[in-house]
Scaffold this motif. Structure first.
Motif, mmCIF file in Angstrom:
data_model
loop_
_atom_site.group_PDB
_atom_site.id
_atom_site.type_symbol
_atom_site.label_atom_id
_atom_site.label_comp_id
_atom_site.label_asym_id
_atom_site.label_seq_id
_atom_site.Cartn_x
_atom_site.Cartn_y
_atom_site.Cartn_z
ATOM 1 N N GLY A 239 0.810 -1.208 0.000
ATOM 2 C CA GLY A 239 0.000 0.000 0.000
ATOM 3 C C GLY A 239 0.843 1.258 0.000
ATOM 4 O O GLY A 239 1.883 1.328 0.650
ATOM 5 N N HIS A 240 0.354 2.268 -0.732
ATOM 6 C CA HIS A 240 1.053 3.544 -0.817
ATOM 7 C C HIS A 240 0.214 4.708 -0.307
ATOM 8 O O HIS A 240 0.733 5.816 -0.154
ATOM 9 C CB HIS A 240 1.455 3.831 -2.261
ATOM 10 N N THR A 241 -1.080 4.501 -0.075
ATOM 11 C CA THR A 241 -1.922 5.634 0.306
ATOM 12 C C THR A 241 -2.029 5.802 1.817
ATOM 13 O O THR A 241 -2.680 6.722 2.287
ATOM 14 C CB THR A 241 -3.344 5.483 -0.290
ATOM 15 N N MET A 242 -1.416 4.921 2.583
ATOM 16 C CA MET A 242 -1.414 5.060 4.045
ATOM 17 C C MET A 242 -0.518 6.223 4.451
ATOM 18 O O MET A 242 0.246 6.763 3.644
ATOM 19 C CB MET A 242 -0.935 3.764 4.693
ATOM 20 N N GLY A 243 -0.601 6.604 5.711
ATOM 21 C CA GLY A 243 0.170 7.736 6.196
ATOM 22 C C GLY A 243 1.665 7.453 6.273
ATOM 23 O O GLY A 243 2.121 6.318 6.125
ATOM 24 N N LYS A 244 2.428 8.500 6.522
ATOM 25 C CA LYS A 244 3.883 8.363 6.612
ATOM 26 C C LYS A 244 4.307 7.566 7.841
ATOM 27 O O LYS A 244 5.358 6.927 7.844
ATOM 28 C CB LYS A 244 4.530 9.751 6.640
ATOM 29 N N ALA A 340 -12.955 5.417 -7.700
ATOM 30 C CA ALA A 340 -13.567 6.208 -6.630
ATOM 31 C C ALA A 340 -13.324 5.559 -5.272
ATOM 32 O O ALA A 340 -13.318 4.334 -5.140
ATOM 33 C CB ALA A 340 -15.071 6.345 -6.873
ATOM 34 N N SER A 341 -13.159 6.401 -4.275
ATOM 35 C CA SER A 341 -12.972 5.921 -2.907
ATOM 36 C C SER A 341 -13.535 6.933 -1.922
ATOM 37 O O SER A 341 -13.586 8.136 -2.206
ATOM 38 C CB SER A 341 -11.482 5.697 -2.619
ATOM 39 N N GLY A 342 -13.957 6.427 -0.774
ATOM 40 C CA GLY A 342 -14.378 7.318 0.293
ATOM 41 C C GLY A 342 -13.214 7.884 1.063
ATOM 42 O O GLY A 342 -13.376 8.816 1.854
ATOM 43 N N GLY A 343 -12.023 7.324 0.856
ATOM 44 C CA GLY A 343 -10.830 7.820 1.532
ATOM 45 C C GLY A 343 -10.375 9.159 0.978
ATOM 46 O O GLY A 343 -10.760 9.560 -0.123
ATOM 47 N N LYS A 344 -9.536 9.837 1.752
ATOM 48 C CA LYS A 344 -9.055 11.162 1.354
ATOM 49 C C LYS A 344 -7.554 11.294 1.638
ATOM 50 O O LYS A 344 -7.105 12.233 2.281
ATOM 51 C CB LYS A 344 -9.815 12.256 2.108
ATOM 52 N N SER A 345 -6.786 10.347 1.125
ATOM 53 C CA SER A 345 -5.344 10.389 1.384
ATOM 54 C C SER A 345 -4.651 11.472 0.569
ATOM 55 O O SER A 345 -3.550 11.912 0.922
ATOM 56 C CB SER A 345 -4.720 9.029 1.035
ATOM 57 N N GLY A 346 -5.248 11.889 -0.552
ATOM 58 C CA GLY A 346 -4.597 12.828 -1.452
ATOM 59 C C GLY A 346 -3.587 12.168 -2.375
ATOM 60 O O GLY A 346 -2.895 12.848 -3.142
ATOM 61 N N LYS A 347 -3.508 10.824 -2.320
ATOM 62 C CA LYS A 347 -2.499 10.097 -3.099
ATOM 63 C C LYS A 347 -3.101 9.191 -4.167
ATOM 64 O O LYS A 347 -2.357 8.593 -4.947
ATOM 65 C CB LYS A 347 -1.645 9.235 -2.160
ATOM 66 N N LEU A 348 -4.416 9.080 -4.209
ATOM 67 C CA LEU A 348 -5.039 8.087 -5.075
ATOM 68 C C LEU A 348 -4.738 8.345 -6.553
ATOM 69 O O LEU A 348 -4.332 7.436 -7.287
ATOM 70 C CB LEU A 348 -6.548 8.046 -4.834
ATOM 71 N N ALA A 349 -4.926 9.563 -7.001
ATOM 72 C CA ALA A 349 -4.691 9.875 -8.416
ATOM 73 C C ALA A 349 -3.238 9.631 -8.805
ATOM 74 O O ALA A 349 -2.945 9.080 -9.883
ATOM 75 C CB ALA A 349 -5.083 11.325 -8.707
ATOM 76 N N GLU A 350 -2.326 10.024 -7.944
ATOM 77 C CA GLU A 350 -0.898 9.828 -8.218
ATOM 78 C C GLU A 350 -0.567 8.348 -8.368
ATOM 79 O O GLU A 350 0.177 7.948 -9.279
ATOM 80 C CB GLU A 350 -0.080 10.435 -7.073
ATOM 81 N N MET A 351 -1.128 7.513 -7.483
ATOM 82 C CA MET A 351 -0.831 6.086 -7.533
ATOM 83 C C MET A 351 -1.477 5.417 -8.743
ATOM 84 O O MET A 351 -0.881 4.528 -9.362
ATOM 85 C CB MET A 351 -1.287 5.408 -6.239
ATOM 86 N N ILE A 352 -2.698 5.833 -9.103
ATOM 87 C CA ILE A 352 -3.337 5.292 -10.304
ATOM 88 C C ILE A 352 -2.479 5.611 -11.527
ATOM 89 O O ILE A 352 -2.243 4.757 -12.390
ATOM 90 C CB ILE A 352 -4.752 5.872 -10.481
ATOM 91 N N GLN A 353 -2.009 6.840 -11.603
ATOM 92 C CA GLN A 353 -1.139 7.251 -12.702
ATOM 93 C C GLN A 353 0.129 6.404 -12.738
ATOM 94 O O GLN A 353 0.574 5.947 -13.802
ATOM 95 C CB GLN A 353 -0.788 8.730 -12.537
ATOM 96 N N GLN A 354 0.696 6.153 -11.576
ATOM 97 C CA GLN A 354 1.961 5.426 -11.499
ATOM 98 C C GLN A 354 1.824 3.987 -11.986
ATOM 99 O O GLN A 354 2.707 3.477 -12.679
ATOM 100 C CB GLN A 354 2.465 5.442 -10.050
ATOM 101 N N VAL A 355 0.717 3.311 -11.645
ATOM 102 C CA VAL A 355 0.590 1.886 -11.977
ATOM 103 C C VAL A 355 -0.021 1.638 -13.348
ATOM 104 O O VAL A 355 -0.024 0.495 -13.818
ATOM 105 C CB VAL A 355 -0.224 1.127 -10.902
ATOM 106 N N THR A 356 -0.553 2.690 -13.990
ATOM 107 C CA THR A 356 -1.212 2.476 -15.292
ATOM 108 C C THR A 356 -0.634 3.299 -16.430
ATOM 109 O O THR A 356 -1.064 3.153 -17.575
ATOM 110 C CB THR A 356 -2.719 2.793 -15.194
#
Length: 454
Positions: A239-244, A340-356
């Protein structure tokens, strides 16, 4: 034409669950542990209902059962009484204490209350670990990860420094299924590596039929193994969207345990990354058994490409699972159009871009903090062929007359949610077959004549 934004803020059928629910499941993956909610009885009842409907296993979640009176005068007395009762009735090794919205709002100082309890109550007491989990500041995933980090912070190195180089690795899989965890154990043993998997719900939430009811189900990560996580040769964290401040980062910063953070290994590419890491840590090549599974998976991709290429999918759920599913779908030729997700990590779009980025010709729309009302509104314009996510999306799938591929949590309108395999080559093979067959079944049902031979 764009729609005017509403002049109100509300959530309709949230695409998330409450924070202490995730913490309760994390604590349930520790041997001899009892989850305990400091809050009202209704919170514990709601969470037990959700968890039981998915896993089809009993789960006891203790509660301090606060009422209106305690909202004014504080819940300290109830917390202490409840801890005493749980200790006497369950004899747990550990009590995991999560706070609810009520106790967080009134400001109960749980840490101080636990110190008072330790001084006031004589005799041997279980380990007590507190995690702050107000639902208004996160989702079940924040609760889950915060609970795991609290456990590692409290227990790792607790019995003193262990001998380094013991050949043990830590696997921090996140919120995956019992079937996934059993598969992780099998993979580690095949290298061979000793693995401490935290949390481990493979038995506690998917156990064998017992002759007598056990108040605390057997299984879970042993406390002694958690105490020795500081001496492992390395940690693998999904996982990458968890906190630091994750448990893997904590072990790295405090004890120097190398931490490798990677996406959940879903699909060929992400699973290759996972197996390469295991090969590096063990110093051994990937076992032939798993190379053969990979080869069969590649063959299946080729065989069925014609049935699924270009299909459009909406993917929803907890953020790291959405990242893994999106990568898998893109890999097999399905086009994710909304993530779409109910979470608000601020990292979802970045990670989707990275893996696709190397696979998709066009990036999907990615939205955090979503509910199913918003997803439904967007779906009407996106015209998806598939929904991929948990059971809360079923009404939308029915409305759109499209298949739903049930993955993640919760799955409460089908049996076997706890046995769904999501990860690795084997998990990708199972998910791939489900996706392909759903597309074929949809085509057959829509045809006025149907067909029976392909």
């Amino acid at each position: 034409m764009s729609k005017n934004p509403p002049n109100y803020i509300s959530t309709t059928n949230a695409c998330k669950l409450c924070t202490p629910l995730g913490a309760s499941l994390a604590f349930k993956g520790i041997e001899g542990a009892v989850p305990y909610l400091h809050g009202s009885q209704g919170c514990a009842t709601y969470m037990r209902r959700y968890i039981i409907s998915h896993y089809n296993e009993p789960i006891d979640i203790a509660s301090s059962s606060l009422s209106e009176k305690h909202a004014i005068y504080g819940g300290g007395a109830n917390l202490k009484l409840g801890l005493m009762n749980v200790t006497q009735k369950y004899r747990p090794q550990l009590i995991g204490i999560a706070t609810t919205c009520l106790t967080e709002t009134i400001g109960d100082d749980v840490k101080s209350l636990l110190c008072e309890y330790d001084k006031e109550v004589e005799g041997e007491k279980p380990i007590m670990i507190h995690v702050s989990t107000p639902s208004y500041s996160g989702t079940h995933m924040e609760g889950f990860h915060n609970a795991v980090t609290s456990v590692v912070k409290a227990l790792a190195g607790r019995d003193g420094e262990q001998d380094m180089g013991s050949g043990v690795i830590n696997i921090l899989p996140g919120f995956v299924s019992p079937a996934d965890i059993r598969y992780l154990k099998e993979i580690a043993a095949d290298f061979p590596l000793k693995a401490t998997i935290l949390p481990d719900i493979s038995d506690t939430m998917d156990g064998a039929a017992a002759e007598f009811y056990e108040k605390i189900q057997p299984g879970g990560t042993p406390i002694s193994a958690i105490a020795a996580m500081n001496s492992s040769v390395g940690s693998i964290e999904f996982g990458h969207t968890m906190g630091k401040d994750s448990s893997g980062v904590l072990l790295a910063e405090k004890f120097g345990v190398e931490n490798t953070r990677m996406p959940i290994p879903m699909g060929i590419s992400a699973t290759d990354t996972f197996f390469d890491c295991l090969s590096r840590l063990s110093g051994l090549p990937i076992p032939e058994k798993h190379q053969a599974e990979r080869g069969r998976l590649v063959d299946a991709y080729v065989d069925s490409h014609k049935y699924i290429y270009g299909k459009k999918a909406i993917v929803y759920g907890e953020e790291d699972l959405v990242v893994g599913l999106t990568a898998f779908l893109a890999e097999i030729g399905v086009m994710p159009v909304l993530c779409a997700s109910g979470g608000k990590s601020g990292k979802l779009a970045e990670m989707i871009q990275q893996v696709t980025a190397d696979v998709l010709p066009e990036q999907p729309q990615v939205h955090e903090g979503m509910d199913f009302y918003e997803i439904s509104e967007m779906a009407e314009e996106l015209a998806p062929d598939l929904l991929v996510g948990h059971s809360k999306g079923y009404p939308l799938a029915q409305k759109l007359s499209i298949p739903i591929i049930r993955v993640g949590f919760p799955i409460h309108d089908r049996m076997g949610g706890q046995r769904i395999l999501h990860i690795g080559y084997r998990g990708a093979q199972q998910l791939f077959d489900v996706v392909v067959n759903a597309c074929i079944a949809k085509k057959q049902s829509d045809s006025p004549v149907g067909y029976s031979y392909m």
